[in-house]
Scaffold this motif. Structure first.
Motif, PDB file in Angstrom:
ATOM      1  N   VAL A 100       0.851  -1.195   0.000  1.00  0.00           N
ATOM      2  CA  VAL A 100       0.000   0.000   0.000  1.00  0.00           C
ATOM      3  C   VAL A 100       0.882   1.237   0.000  1.00  0.00           C
ATOM      4  O   VAL A 100       2.025   1.195   0.450  1.00  0.00           O
ATOM      5  N   ARG A 101       0.349   2.350  -0.482  1.00  0.00           N
ATOM      6  CA  ARG A 101       1.152   3.551  -0.706  1.00  0.00           C
ATOM      7  C   ARG A 101       1.534   4.281   0.578  1.00  0.00           C
ATOM      8  O   ARG A 101       2.629   4.814   0.698  1.00  0.00           O
ATOM      9  N   GLN A 102       0.609   4.348   1.547  1.00  0.00           N
ATOM     10  CA  GLN A 102       0.822   5.213   2.704  1.00  0.00           C
ATOM     11  C   GLN A 102       0.963   4.453   4.020  1.00  0.00           C
ATOM     12  O   GLN A 102       1.721   4.854   4.893  1.00  0.00           O
ATOM     13  N   GLY A 103       0.211   3.401   4.193  1.00  0.00           N
ATOM     14  CA  GLY A 103       0.347   2.607   5.414  1.00  0.00           C
ATOM     15  C   GLY A 103      -0.352   3.172   6.630  1.00  0.00           C
ATOM     16  O   GLY A 103      -0.047   2.790   7.756  1.00  0.00           O
ATOM     17  N   GLU A 127     -16.694   8.359   1.342  1.00  0.00           N
ATOM     18  CA  GLU A 127     -15.803   9.313   1.989  1.00  0.00           C
ATOM     19  C   GLU A 127     -14.811   8.589   2.896  1.00  0.00           C
ATOM     20  O   GLU A 127     -13.618   8.918   2.933  1.00  0.00           O
ATOM     21  N   VAL A 128     -15.277   7.583   3.635  1.00  0.00           N
ATOM     22  CA  VAL A 128     -14.392   6.786   4.482  1.00  0.00           C
ATOM     23  C   VAL A 128     -13.378   6.034   3.626  1.00  0.00           C
ATOM     24  O   VAL A 128     -12.181   5.988   3.947  1.00  0.00           O
ATOM     25  N   MET A 133      -7.892   4.976   1.481  1.00  0.00           N
ATOM     26  CA  MET A 133      -7.181   4.506   0.297  1.00  0.00           C
ATOM     27  C   MET A 133      -5.674   4.721   0.448  1.00  0.00           C
ATOM     28  O   MET A 133      -5.218   5.758   0.894  1.00  0.00           O
ATOM     29  N   GLY A 134      -4.926   3.697   0.083  1.00  0.00           N
ATOM     30  CA  GLY A 134      -3.478   3.737   0.257  1.00  0.00           C
ATOM     31  C   GLY A 134      -3.033   3.170   1.581  1.00  0.00           C
ATOM     32  O   GLY A 134      -1.848   3.159   1.894  1.00  0.00           O
ATOM     33  N   GLY A 135      -4.016   2.696   2.375  1.00  0.00           N
ATOM     34  CA  GLY A 135      -3.684   2.153   3.684  1.00  0.00           C
ATOM     35  C   GLY A 135      -4.614   1.023   4.074  1.00  0.00           C
ATOM     36  O   GLY A 135      -4.982   0.194   3.251  1.00  0.00           O
ATOM     37  N   VAL A 136      -5.018   1.028   5.337  1.00  0.00           N
ATOM     38  CA  VAL A 136      -5.857  -0.041   5.890  1.00  0.00           C
ATOM     39  C   VAL A 136      -7.123   0.558   6.482  1.00  0.00           C
ATOM     40  O   VAL A 136      -7.068   1.539   7.228  1.00  0.00           O
TER      41      VAL A 136
END
Length: 308
Positions: A100-103, A127-128, A133-136
């Protein structure tokens, strides 16, 4: 075939130790060991998932592509067993290994996803998902999303959106569903589409009394407190009694009990005005700070005792 053709090319070899060190996932696993007492089966499973992700990363570097493995998970167990903490560390591992991009971790419940009127649920859920997105995305008590007994409930709409994103954008989002095991089992039985997208089911066991005392000592140390030997003996008795009562929430109940003990310690020290206090006085929780709990006085625990 010549010897040269039999010899593996450097392009087909990779140093797994170097990749492992570069990822720094050992730091995350060490933090998990330091933060959580016990939970050996859970920690073992997290290490296995980390190994899967690491090997998958090596395969991709050698063009052995097979698509990213599905990482959506289910964490089942009683409250206070470390599910949120493990989810945070899992997000870190996923990020360090490039899944994932951000974690980051976004923790939500039904109220964050489901609206109260027509047309309200979809934008709330999206929205959530946008934030996660990019994480968990960690959904606690996920079974509350599904209420078949209520025909006007909008949870099913949120589930449908989640299913689409879990399938189509699984390379950039991992969803972890959490809750009591029996309720999660019923939820998956009623939602086969959701069940089929969950690759990893991890059950979090309750802590035993010895582990809970160790957890308490760790929590106190983090705030520069400690228990006297007598207090530790009394607290061990407290734990056994508290575990037999309703609404016990493992480490969460232990933290609440320590908050109460610190309150009693503060009042005890305040009422001892007229004498000099030492650093040890300010740091030490004594036996009486636990013995004044209602659990010892009348064997009854009310909501005010543990804040539950």
């Amino acid at each position: 075939m010549s010897d040269t053709e039999n010899k593996p090319s450097e392009l087909n070899e990779i140093d797994i130790d170097a990749i492992y060190r570069e990822s720094e996932i050992q730091d995350v696993l060490d933090r998990l060991d330091a933060e959580l007492i016990g939970l050996v089966p859970v920690k073992t499973r997290i290490r296995e998932i980390a190994a899967l992700l690491l090997i998958d990363k090596l395969r991709r570097q050698l063009d052995l592509t097979a698509g990213n493995p599905s990482m959506h998970m289910s964490f089942t167990g009683n409250p206070g067993t470390g599910k949120t903490t493990v989810a945070m560390r899992m997000a870190d591992i996923l990020h360090r290994l490039g899944y994932v991009r951000q974690g980051h971790l976004v923790a939500v419940t039904r109220d964050d996803l489901v609206g109260q009127y027509i047309g309200h649920t979809a934008p709330k859920t999206r929205e959530v998902l946008k934030k996660a997105m990019g994480g968990v995305l960690f959904i606690d008590e996920a079974y509350y999303l599904y209420k078949p007994e209520n025909e006007r409930d909008y949870g099913a709409e949120s589930i449908e959106i989640l299913l689409q994103v879990m399938e189509n954008q699984r390379d950039d989002l991992v969803v972890i569903l959490a809750g009591y095991k029996d309720r999660m089992d019923k939820f998956f039985e009623s939602n086969p589409g959701m069940s089929s997208r969950i690759a990893h089911h991890i059950d979090f066991p309750n802590y035993n009394p010895t582990e809970l005392v160790q957890i308490a000592k760790l929590m106190l140390a983090e705030s520069n407190y400690r228990m006297s030997d007598e207090a530790e003996d009394v607290f061990a008795q407290y734990v056994v009694k508290r575990m037999e009562m309703p609404n016990f929430a493992n480490a969460r109940s232990i933290r609440n009990a320590l908050d109460r003990a610190r309150l009693r310690q503060a009042n005890r020290l305040f009422n001892s005005r007229g004498r000099m206090l030492t650093k040890a006085d300010l740091m030490t929780i004594e036996a009486d700070d636990f013995l004044k709990s209602r659990i010892f006085s009348d064997g009854v625990d009310d909501n005010s005792e543990d804040g539950e």
